[in-house]
Write a protein that holds these residues in place. Structure first.
Motif, PDB file in Angstrom:
ATOM      1  N   ASN A  23       0.807  -1.083  -0.207  1.00 33.10           N
ATOM      2  CA  ASN A  23      -0.221  -0.151  -0.204  1.00 33.10           C
ATOM      3  C   ASN A  23       1.062   1.554   0.457  1.00 33.10           C
ATOM      4  O   ASN A  23       0.449   2.217  -0.585  1.00 33.10           O
ATOM      5  N   VAL A  26       2.345   1.186  -4.049  1.00 29.78           N
ATOM      6  CA  VAL A  26       1.151   2.276  -4.286  1.00 29.78           C
ATOM      7  C   VAL A  26       1.247   3.774  -4.282  1.00 29.78           C
ATOM      8  O   VAL A  26       1.112   4.584  -5.273  1.00 29.78           O
ATOM      9  N   PHE A  27       1.003   3.814  -3.080  1.00 31.03           N
ATOM     10  CA  PHE A  27       0.944   5.352  -2.788  1.00 31.03           C
ATOM     11  C   PHE A  27       1.662   6.406  -3.147  1.00 31.03           C
ATOM     12  O   PHE A  27       1.513   7.730  -3.690  1.00 31.03           O
ATOM     13  N   GLN A  29       3.886   5.644  -5.795  1.00 30.70           N
ATOM     14  CA  GLN A  29       3.718   5.709  -7.034  1.00 30.70           C
ATOM     15  C   GLN A  29       3.135   6.660  -7.685  1.00 30.70           C
ATOM     16  O   GLN A  29       2.768   7.040  -8.518  1.00 30.70           O
ATOM     17  N   GLN A  30       1.749   6.623  -6.635  1.00 29.57           N
ATOM     18  CA  GLN A  30       0.331   6.919  -7.577  1.00 29.57           C
ATOM     19  C   GLN A  30       0.988   9.096  -7.565  1.00 29.57           C
ATOM     20  O   GLN A  30       0.318  10.193  -7.917  1.00 29.57           O
ATOM     21  N   GLU A  31       0.972   8.989  -5.960  1.00 34.92           N
ATOM     22  CA  GLU A  31       2.161  10.202  -6.135  1.00 34.92           C
ATOM     23  C   GLU A  31       2.609  10.511  -7.615  1.00 34.92           C
ATOM     24  O   GLU A  31       2.894  12.130  -7.331  1.00 34.92           O
ATOM     25  N   LEU A  33       3.210   9.755 -10.152  1.00 39.63           N
ATOM     26  CA  LEU A  33       2.484   9.840 -11.084  1.00 39.63           C
ATOM     27  C   LEU A  33       1.878  11.217 -11.298  1.00 39.63           C
ATOM     28  O   LEU A  33       1.429  11.512 -12.700  1.00 39.63           O
ATOM     29  N   ASP A  34       1.107  11.371 -10.190  1.00 36.64           N
ATOM     30  CA  ASP A  34       0.057  13.144 -10.061  1.00 36.64           C
ATOM     31  C   ASP A  34       1.390  14.157 -10.525  1.00 36.64           C
ATOM     32  O   ASP A  34       1.070  14.779 -11.242  1.00 36.64           O
ATOM     33  N   GLN A  37       2.110  14.032 -14.200  1.00 40.98           N
ATOM     34  CA  GLN A  37       1.474  14.770 -15.070  1.00 40.98           C
ATOM     35  C   GLN A  37       1.056  15.985 -15.133  1.00 40.98           C
ATOM     36  O   GLN A  37       0.809  16.761 -16.474  1.00 40.98           O
TER      37      GLN A  37
END
Length: 71
Positions: A23, A26-27, A29-31, A33-34, A37
């Protein structure tokens, strides 16, 4: 029976630890990615601002526009 229960408790504990670690991964990696972007959006805006006479997106371009200047 007691040994099986202890073994299951150990496996559950290890699994919970693994899930928590996944978890967190994933958190993070999402940061990332944001952030990437947002950087892409900013770069796209800069490119659009620096090329106001460029063809609009989706507009057909002539192959003559692609010929290097030394031809």
């Amino acid at each position: 029976m007691e040994d099986r229960l202890t073994e299951l408790e150990i496996k559950l504990s290890l699994t919970e630890h693994l899930v928590e670690e996944l978890n967190r991964t994933v958190f993070r990696q999402q940061e990332q990615l944001d952030l990437l972007q947002e950087q892409l959006r900013l770069l796209y805006k800069q490119i659009q601002a620096n090329a106001p006479d460029a063809a609009a997106p989706g507009e057909a371009r002539s192959l003559r526009d692609e010929i290097p200047p030394h031809y």
